[in-house]
Structure formats: C-alpha cells, structure tokens
Write a protein that holds these residues in place. Sequence first.
Motif, mmCIF file in Angstrom:
data_model
loop_
_atom_site.group_PDB
_atom_site.id
_atom_site.type_symbol
_atom_site.label_atom_id
_atom_site.label_comp_id
_atom_site.label_asym_id
_atom_site.label_seq_id
_atom_site.Cartn_x
_atom_site.Cartn_y
_atom_site.Cartn_z
ATOM 1 N N MET A 159 0.806 -1.215 0.000
ATOM 2 C CA MET A 159 0.000 0.000 0.000
ATOM 3 C C MET A 159 0.841 1.268 0.000
ATOM 4 N N GLY A 160 2.151 1.114 -0.127
ATOM 5 C CA GLY A 160 3.010 2.278 -0.246
ATOM 6 C C GLY A 160 3.449 2.892 1.053
ATOM 7 N N ALA A 161 3.211 2.191 2.174
ATOM 8 C CA ALA A 161 3.638 2.703 3.469
ATOM 9 C C ALA A 161 5.029 2.184 3.806
ATOM 10 N N SER A 162 5.706 2.869 4.686
ATOM 11 C CA SER A 162 6.968 2.403 5.246
ATOM 12 C C SER A 162 6.636 1.545 6.464
ATOM 13 N N ALA A 163 7.050 0.287 6.457
ATOM 14 C CA ALA A 163 6.680 -0.660 7.507
ATOM 15 C C ALA A 163 7.708 -0.645 8.625
ATOM 16 N N VAL A 164 7.246 -0.335 9.838
ATOM 17 C CA VAL A 164 8.093 -0.358 11.026
ATOM 18 C C VAL A 164 7.645 -1.530 11.886
ATOM 19 N N ALA A 165 8.545 -2.473 12.144
ATOM 20 C CA ALA A 165 8.214 -3.692 12.880
ATOM 21 C C ALA A 165 8.687 -3.603 14.321
ATOM 22 N N GLN A 166 7.777 -3.869 15.267
ATOM 23 C CA GLN A 166 8.151 -3.922 16.677
ATOM 24 C C GLN A 166 8.386 -5.382 17.054
ATOM 25 N N ILE A 167 9.578 -5.649 17.615
ATOM 26 C CA ILE A 167 9.929 -6.999 18.076
ATOM 27 C C ILE A 167 10.510 -6.892 19.476
ATOM 28 N N ARG A 168 10.720 -8.047 20.118
ATOM 29 C CA ARG A 168 11.259 -8.041 21.478
ATOM 30 C C ARG A 168 12.706 -8.484 21.557
ATOM 31 N N GLN A 169 13.167 -9.259 20.562
ATOM 32 C CA GLN A 169 14.510 -9.819 20.616
ATOM 33 C C GLN A 169 15.347 -9.350 19.423
ATOM 34 N N PRO A 170 16.582 -8.919 19.648
ATOM 35 C CA PRO A 170 17.447 -8.493 18.544
ATOM 36 C C PRO A 170 17.647 -9.580 17.495
ATOM 37 N N ALA A 171 17.614 -10.841 17.904
ATOM 38 C CA ALA A 171 17.833 -11.945 16.967
ATOM 39 C C ALA A 171 16.720 -12.038 15.920
ATOM 40 N N GLN A 172 15.594 -11.381 16.160
ATOM 41 C CA GLN A 172 14.466 -11.454 15.236
ATOM 42 C C GLN A 172 14.530 -10.391 14.129
ATOM 43 N N GLU A 173 15.494 -9.483 14.212
ATOM 44 C CA GLU A 173 15.519 -8.350 13.280
ATOM 45 C C GLU A 173 15.676 -8.783 11.830
ATOM 46 N N ALA A 174 16.628 -9.658 11.546
ATOM 47 C CA ALA A 174 16.853 -10.083 10.157
ATOM 48 C C ALA A 174 15.626 -10.796 9.606
ATOM 49 N N PHE A 175 14.940 -11.518 10.470
ATOM 50 C CA PHE A 175 13.741 -12.257 10.066
ATOM 51 C C PHE A 175 12.653 -11.317 9.560
ATOM 52 N N VAL A 176 12.322 -10.270 10.321
ATOM 53 C CA VAL A 176 11.244 -9.362 9.899
ATOM 54 C C VAL A 176 11.685 -8.486 8.727
ATOM 55 N N ARG A 177 12.967 -8.181 8.636
ATOM 56 C CA ARG A 177 13.439 -7.418 7.471
ATOM 57 C C ARG A 177 13.306 -8.252 6.201
ATOM 58 N N ASP A 178 13.472 -9.557 6.308
ATOM 59 C CA ASP A 178 13.321 -10.430 5.150
ATOM 60 C C ASP A 178 11.894 -10.405 4.620
ATOM 61 N N TYR A 179 10.930 -10.078 5.490
ATOM 62 C CA TYR A 179 9.531 -9.993 5.062
ATOM 63 C C TYR A 179 9.125 -8.576 4.686
ATOM 64 N N GLY A 180 10.091 -7.648 4.669
ATOM 65 C CA GLY A 180 9.808 -6.322 4.129
ATOM 66 C C GLY A 180 9.849 -5.167 5.095
ATOM 67 N N ALA A 181 10.196 -5.413 6.371
ATOM 68 C CA ALA A 181 10.236 -4.307 7.327
ATOM 69 C C ALA A 181 11.305 -3.290 6.916
#
Length: 316
Positions: A159-181
């Motif tokens: 939809m053209g928005a910039s996606a900001v993902a909230q997570i609890r663990q640093p180890a999860q960062e690469a995972f959510v970025r892989d889905y477009g965060a």
Amino acid sequence: MAMRRLVSSPDAVGNLTSQDTEVPTPKANECLIRVKAFSMNRGELKRSQNDPLGTPIGWDVVGVVEQTAQDGSGPPIGTKIVALSLRSEGWAEYVAIPTRFLAIIPQGVSDTDAATLPVAGLTALYAVEKGSRLLGNRMLITGATGGVGLFAIQFARMMGASAVAQIRQPAQEAFVRDYGADEVVITETGQEAKQFAPYRLIVDGVGGELVGTLTAFLAQGGTCVCYGSSSGNEMKLSLADFYSENGGQRTLYGFTLYTEVEMESASSGLARLLRLVEQGRLKTHIDRAVSWREAGVTAADLIGRRFSGKAVLHVD
C-alpha cells in the motif's frame, strides 16, 4: 458415519485430545468439506484452555468439497478450498462450512500455504485496510514475528507505506526485514518506537501498556487497530493524545474478525489473498508442517512461543 476431531481437554498436552463423533449434516447453504490440513492460531489455543472438556476447535481449514451446497451457492464436489470456520469446528476429518466463508484454491497455491490464510491473513488484510492515506507514510506493526504481523508488514509495503516492525529480541531483526520491514524497533515498552513517529496506522496484537504508550505516536488522523491483547487487556490512555496532540483526530479501533467478515465476506477476502500468493506477491511463513497426530505437542510449543510464524497440520 463416524469421524475423528480434535477437542479441548484441560489435562492433555496442549489442551487437545481426539474424539469420535458423527459427520456433520450441512445446511442448504453449506458445503461438507473433507479436511486435508489446518493451521493453528494462538488465540484459539488460549481460548481452549478455558473451554469445557470436549469443546470443538479450529478456525483455519483446507480441504475438498465432499458434498456441495443444496442451494447451489458453492463449488462442485471435488473442488479444493480454503475456509474460515466461524463455529470453530475445523480440526476434524469433516466440517460443514457456509459457502460465503470458503474460497477455491488456485492450482499454483499449495494446501500448506493456503491453510495459513483464513485468520492471520484476513486479520492482517482487514486491519491494514482500516488505515487511510498510507502512501508515503509510516505504519507500525507490533508482534511483527507472528502470523498476522508478517502479513501486515507485506501489506504495508503493497500500500506504499513504510513498515516499522516492533519486536522483542534483537535476533528477530533479520527475520522481519526479510519480510519487508523498512525499520525495526526492539522494545517491550514501546518508547523506542518514538524515533520513527508519527504513524498513520498502528496494527497491534500485543495490547496492555504497550498500546497506551504507542497511541501517543499516532499522526493526526491516525488509527490504532487492536486485534489482540497477548500482554493483557488493561492500559492507561491519555485522552489528550487523541484530540489535541499532533492535531488530534486519532482513532482506537477494536478489531474482531467475526464482525469484519460481515462487511466483506471471508470468501471474497480469501480469494484476494490467494491471488497474491499465486502471483508471488505474498509470502507465508510456515515453521512446522506435521501430522495432526502431533497436534498436542505443536499447540503447546505455539503457546509457549517456541517458534515463530505458522504451524500447519495435515489430516492423515
């Protein structure tokens, strides 16, 4: 004719056990579905912990039409479908589903992928569509590693928005970025999300004090959609955050899929999701694909957050 189904059992592993019962008799507007697979959602598993012994369970269903609807509204016998069982009876060998809650699975979509779509996919789709003027603005997704969160990240980008993902663990960062965060906020309190504010839309499944913090970061005219409360139902809200700060006009929206499908049928929403998967524009994340004989252990691990994404169980 007899069949097996999964039901709640407080003393069993994962609060689930199997039970023999009769195959349901569909109403005129329902198809009888021979279930091939289903996916688990944390919400239904948490609810089952308080259900009486023997209560059926299961929202997400993939299967084949065994008996078509008598009123002619459904697909023919042998058609492969995905469905939302609002009566929560889907974890069984057979289930009766109203035709407005099922959609035909295209040839290019696997049963496993389709099984993840009814609750998580529809929730993410309809929640993101509560936002307005998303193009070029920021959208915050809490609990971003879950099934709803991963879909919502992708819809934000579509939809053209910039996606900001909230997570609890640093180890999860690469995972959510892989889905477009586009950006990642590692926080449990929500304060760190201020650095990317304001947000035109917040999609939240965590609840609790996190929501009370994040609503202060909404843009003028922004919306916070709350579809779950895994961290609790109680929070503190400042009314000034809604009518005066940053221009006001902010909205807190209580989301329930049961009523959202009254505005657009699950059949229509599922058809949209299936097209996106078929086109390669929407990715699913399936952490476990196992036999439904492993339902109890899988349910316990999902409740215990021992894996991310979705679990799909095949009825064999």
